[in-house]
Design a protein around this motif. Structure first.
Motif, PDB file in Angstrom:
ATOM      1  N   GLU A 336      24.719 -22.608 -28.478  1.00  0.00           N
ATOM      2  CA  GLU A 336      26.103 -23.050 -28.636  1.00  0.00           C
ATOM      3  C   GLU A 336      26.682 -23.512 -27.309  1.00  0.00           C
ATOM      4  O   GLU A 336      27.475 -24.459 -27.259  1.00  0.00           O
ATOM      5  CB  GLU A 336      26.955 -21.905 -29.184  1.00  0.00           C
ATOM      6  N   GLN A 337      26.301 -22.844 -26.231  1.00  0.00           N
ATOM      7  CA  GLN A 337      26.828 -23.203 -24.913  1.00  0.00           C
ATOM      8  C   GLN A 337      26.454 -24.625 -24.534  1.00  0.00           C
ATOM      9  O   GLN A 337      27.284 -25.392 -24.030  1.00  0.00           O
ATOM     10  CB  GLN A 337      26.318 -22.221 -23.860  1.00  0.00           C
ATOM     11  N   ASN A 338      25.202 -25.006 -24.792  1.00  0.00           N
ATOM     12  CA  ASN A 338      24.779 -26.380 -24.502  1.00  0.00           C
ATOM     13  C   ASN A 338      25.521 -27.378 -25.371  1.00  0.00           C
ATOM     14  O   ASN A 338      25.876 -28.474 -24.921  1.00  0.00           O
ATOM     15  CB  ASN A 338      23.273 -26.513 -24.724  1.00  0.00           C
ATOM     16  N   LEU A 339      25.753 -27.008 -26.631  1.00  0.00           N
ATOM     17  CA  LEU A 339      26.495 -27.882 -27.539  1.00  0.00           C
ATOM     18  C   LEU A 339      27.925 -28.080 -27.034  1.00  0.00           C
ATOM     19  O   LEU A 339      28.440 -29.208 -27.011  1.00  0.00           O
ATOM     20  CB  LEU A 339      26.505 -27.283 -28.947  1.00  0.00           C
ATOM     21  N   ARG A 340      28.561 -27.007 -26.610  1.00  0.00           N
ATOM     22  CA  ARG A 340      29.939 -27.110 -26.108  1.00  0.00           C
ATOM     23  C   ARG A 340      30.003 -27.995 -24.861  1.00  0.00           C
ATOM     24  O   ARG A 340      30.907 -28.818 -24.715  1.00  0.00           O
ATOM     25  CB  ARG A 340      30.480 -25.716 -25.790  1.00  0.00           C
ATOM     26  N   ARG A 341      29.064 -27.811 -23.965  1.00  0.00           N
ATOM     27  CA  ARG A 341      29.052 -28.626 -22.751  1.00  0.00           C
ATOM     28  C   ARG A 341      28.900 -30.102 -23.075  1.00  0.00           C
ATOM     29  O   ARG A 341      29.561 -30.958 -22.465  1.00  0.00           O
ATOM     30  CB  ARG A 341      27.906 -28.166 -21.847  1.00  0.00           C
ATOM     31  N   ALA A 342      28.013 -30.416 -24.022  1.00  0.00           N
ATOM     32  CA  ALA A 342      27.786 -31.819 -24.391  1.00  0.00           C
ATOM     33  C   ALA A 342      29.040 -32.434 -24.987  1.00  0.00           C
ATOM     34  O   ALA A 342      29.387 -33.588 -24.688  1.00  0.00           O
ATOM     35  CB  ALA A 342      26.623 -31.916 -25.384  1.00  0.00           C
ATOM     36  N   PHE A 343      29.775 -31.689 -25.816  1.00  0.00           N
ATOM     37  CA  PHE A 343      30.982 -32.220 -26.431  1.00  0.00           C
ATOM     38  C   PHE A 343      32.098 -32.392 -25.406  1.00  0.00           C
ATOM     39  O   PHE A 343      32.854 -33.364 -25.464  1.00  0.00           O
ATOM     40  CB  PHE A 343      31.431 -31.312 -27.581  1.00  0.00           C
ATOM     41  N   LEU A 344      32.207 -31.466 -24.485  1.00  0.00           N
ATOM     42  CA  LEU A 344      33.227 -31.610 -23.449  1.00  0.00           C
ATOM     43  C   LEU A 344      32.954 -32.821 -22.574  1.00  0.00           C
ATOM     44  O   LEU A 344      33.881 -33.547 -22.191  1.00  0.00           O
ATOM     45  CB  LEU A 344      33.286 -30.338 -22.601  1.00  0.00           C
ATOM     46  N   ARG A 345      31.680 -33.061 -22.257  1.00  0.00           N
ATOM     47  CA  ARG A 345      31.335 -34.228 -21.442  1.00  0.00           C
ATOM     48  C   ARG A 345      31.626 -35.520 -22.169  1.00  0.00           C
ATOM     49  O   ARG A 345      32.148 -36.470 -21.596  1.00  0.00           O
ATOM     50  CB  ARG A 345      29.846 -34.179 -21.052  1.00  0.00           C
ATOM     51  N   ARG A 346      31.256 -35.581 -23.448  1.00  0.00           N
ATOM     52  CA  ARG A 346      31.335 -36.852 -24.181  1.00  0.00           C
ATOM     53  C   ARG A 346      32.716 -37.118 -24.769  1.00  0.00           C
ATOM     54  O   ARG A 346      33.240 -38.219 -24.684  1.00  0.00           O
ATOM     55  CB  ARG A 346      30.287 -36.874 -25.303  1.00  0.00           C
ATOM     56  N   PHE A 347      33.334 -36.095 -25.381  1.00  0.00           N
ATOM     57  CA  PHE A 347      34.584 -36.308 -26.111  1.00  0.00           C
ATOM     58  C   PHE A 347      35.788 -35.642 -25.454  1.00  0.00           C
ATOM     59  O   PHE A 347      36.929 -35.917 -25.821  1.00  0.00           O
ATOM     60  CB  PHE A 347      34.464 -35.778 -27.543  1.00  0.00           C
ATOM     61  N   GLY A 348      35.540 -34.727 -24.504  1.00  0.00           N
ATOM     62  CA  GLY A 348      36.654 -34.029 -23.876  1.00  0.00           C
ATOM     63  C   GLY A 348      37.257 -32.943 -24.743  1.00  0.00           C
ATOM     64  O   GLY A 348      38.350 -32.445 -24.452  1.00  0.00           O
ATOM     65  N   VAL A 349      36.582 -32.561 -25.831  1.00  0.00           N
ATOM     66  CA  VAL A 349      37.057 -31.494 -26.711  1.00  0.00           C
ATOM     67  C   VAL A 349      35.887 -30.588 -27.065  1.00  0.00           C
ATOM     68  O   VAL A 349      34.722 -30.982 -26.969  1.00  0.00           O
ATOM     69  CB  VAL A 349      37.675 -32.050 -28.014  1.00  0.00           C
ATOM     70  N   LEU A 350      36.206 -29.362 -27.500  1.00  0.00           N
ATOM     71  CA  LEU A 350      35.184 -28.434 -27.949  1.00  0.00           C
ATOM     72  C   LEU A 350      34.743 -28.785 -29.366  1.00  0.00           C
ATOM     73  O   LEU A 350      35.483 -29.434 -30.123  1.00  0.00           O
ATOM     74  CB  LEU A 350      35.725 -27.004 -27.903  1.00  0.00           C
ATOM     75  N   PRO A 351      33.536 -28.355 -29.765  1.00  0.00           N
ATOM     76  CA  PRO A 351      33.035 -28.709 -31.109  1.00  0.00           C
ATOM     77  C   PRO A 351      33.969 -28.312 -32.243  1.00  0.00           C
ATOM     78  O   PRO A 351      34.155 -29.080 -33.196  1.00  0.00           O
ATOM     79  CB  PRO A 351      31.696 -27.958 -31.186  1.00  0.00           C
TER      80      PRO A 351
END
Length: 376
Positions: A336-351
């Motif tokens: 989940e941590q990797n998923l959250r980081r990817a979303f913050l980088r790409r969309f600026g929001v949490l999943p």
């Protein structure tokens, strides 16, 4: 509150769907607000659609009816008025733009026209836009309507987008515009005090996304989502989303062994997709594979893998209520941590914020919730 006046300034050979999509979105938003007006803000906030607002409206009484809904008034106008031939051929009736001289304009939208390298634009419409753009709270274009905004000088020094196919042409023709071919729409608020807000968008369906973003800015997320549902739009896309899906972009930029490889990658996102594994799949050495991939696709294998996994996770969040841990594993993020980081980088929001914003109205319950509800 007075109705917001949305003016579509159209040119001959207007691409009809560039105007029809946003027009319909504004109309659906107006229907949504009108349907929930009796229930006040609570009806909209709870996502009550149309007839479902009845009892809530009665309960609200005079307090609900006292608040007038924000409505939209739309005008389609051209330089000469009257009948305008459109692409691909259905004529429409327009008003004269000069007849709007004494009317306030909240939002000015310029839909696209077919463009070629000479890019012959209607000079009278360019001049009208240049003179009257400052009257509008915001100015927008759909698809190649960006050529008109650029010709009027409204995009100088700004970020802008258009249909990916015409983006190189726009950049060559108007070098002072910072053209970005990837986003489905861009909101540019300017860099100097007093500059107005200018929105530009990609092709036909992106015009609907743009209109939904404008509606959300005006009357809130709930109304925009209800308008999207009334349009039977699958989900409201954020402006930063790519015009291409990751898989389509990869397939469009490569052929031969890589075309088959991309299909395999999309079906095996949770597997090892390292350069070594992908090279083995294509029967190349890792070094040869990495070099040839960049030459043909234009980006590294790792970036393609990241884009495919992020797109799959975005789709899973919008289409299901699966737990984040399950989505992270299925899409190859591992945790989940990797998923959250990817979303913050790409969309600026949490999943979970992404899910709340873009989840379809008909999304089924999570598998865990479904299993818990079963007897025995």
């Amino acid at each position: 509150m007075a109705a917001r006046h949305i003016v579509f300034a159209v040119a001959p050979d207007l691409v009809l769907l560039d105007a029809c999509g946003p027009l319909e979105a504004f109309w659906r938003a107006e229907l949504t607000v009108a349907a929930t007006a009796g229930g006040g803000a609570a009806g909209i906030a709870n996502g009550v659609d149309g007839a479902g607002a009845g009892e809530a409206g009665k309960a609200a009484g005079s307090a609900g009816s006292a608040a007038r809904p924000v409505a939209y008034r739309t005008t389609v106008a051209s330089i000469d008025g009257g009948i305008v031939q459109t692409f691909p051929g259905l004529p429409i009736v327009t008003e004269r733009l000069d007849s709007l001289a004494d009317q306030p304009i909240d939002t000015l939208i310029v839909p696209g026209v077919p463009v070629d390298e000479p890019c012959t634009l209607q000079p009278e419409l360019v001049a009208w836009i240049r003179r009257h753009a400052t009257r509008a709270r915001r100015v927008c274009s759909v698809c190649t309507g960006a050529f008109y905004l650029a010709a009027a000088g409204l995009l100088d020094g700004r970020r802008a987008t258009t249909h990916w196919r015409d983006a190189p042409h726009l950049a060559r023709r108007f070098p002072n515009v910072h053209v970005e071919p990837d986003p489905i729409f861009i909101r540019d608020a300017g860099r100097r005090e007093g500059e107005g807000v200018v929105w530009t968008s990609a092709g036909v369906t992106a015009g609907i996304d743009l209109a939904l973003a404008l509606i959300e800015e005006d009357v809130g997320h709930a109304v925009a989502m209800q308008a999207a549902r009334r349009l039977v739009v699958f989900m409201k896309r954020p402006g930063g989303q790519s015009q291409f899906s990751a898989a389509l972009a990869a397939q469009a930029s490569a052929n031969g062994p890589f075309e088959a490889l991309h299909s395999w990658m999309a079906a095996h996102l949770r597997d090892d997709l390292s350069v070594e594994r992908l090279a083995e799949r294509t029967r190349m050495s890792p070094r040869t594979f990495a070099r040839r991939y960049v030459d043909e696709v234009g980006r590294t294998p790792a970036k393609t893998v990241s884009a495919l996994r992020l797109e799959a996770a975005s789709r899973a969040l919008a289409e299901s209520r699966r737990p984040l841990k399950r989505i992270a594993l299925d899409c190859g993020f591992g945790s989940e941590q990797n998923l959250r980081r990817a979303f913050l980088r790409r969309f600026g929001v949490l999943p979970l914020d992404y899910r709340e914003r873009f989840m379809s109205a008909g999304t089924p319950p999570s598998e865990t919730a479904f299993e818990a509800a079963q007897p025995g």
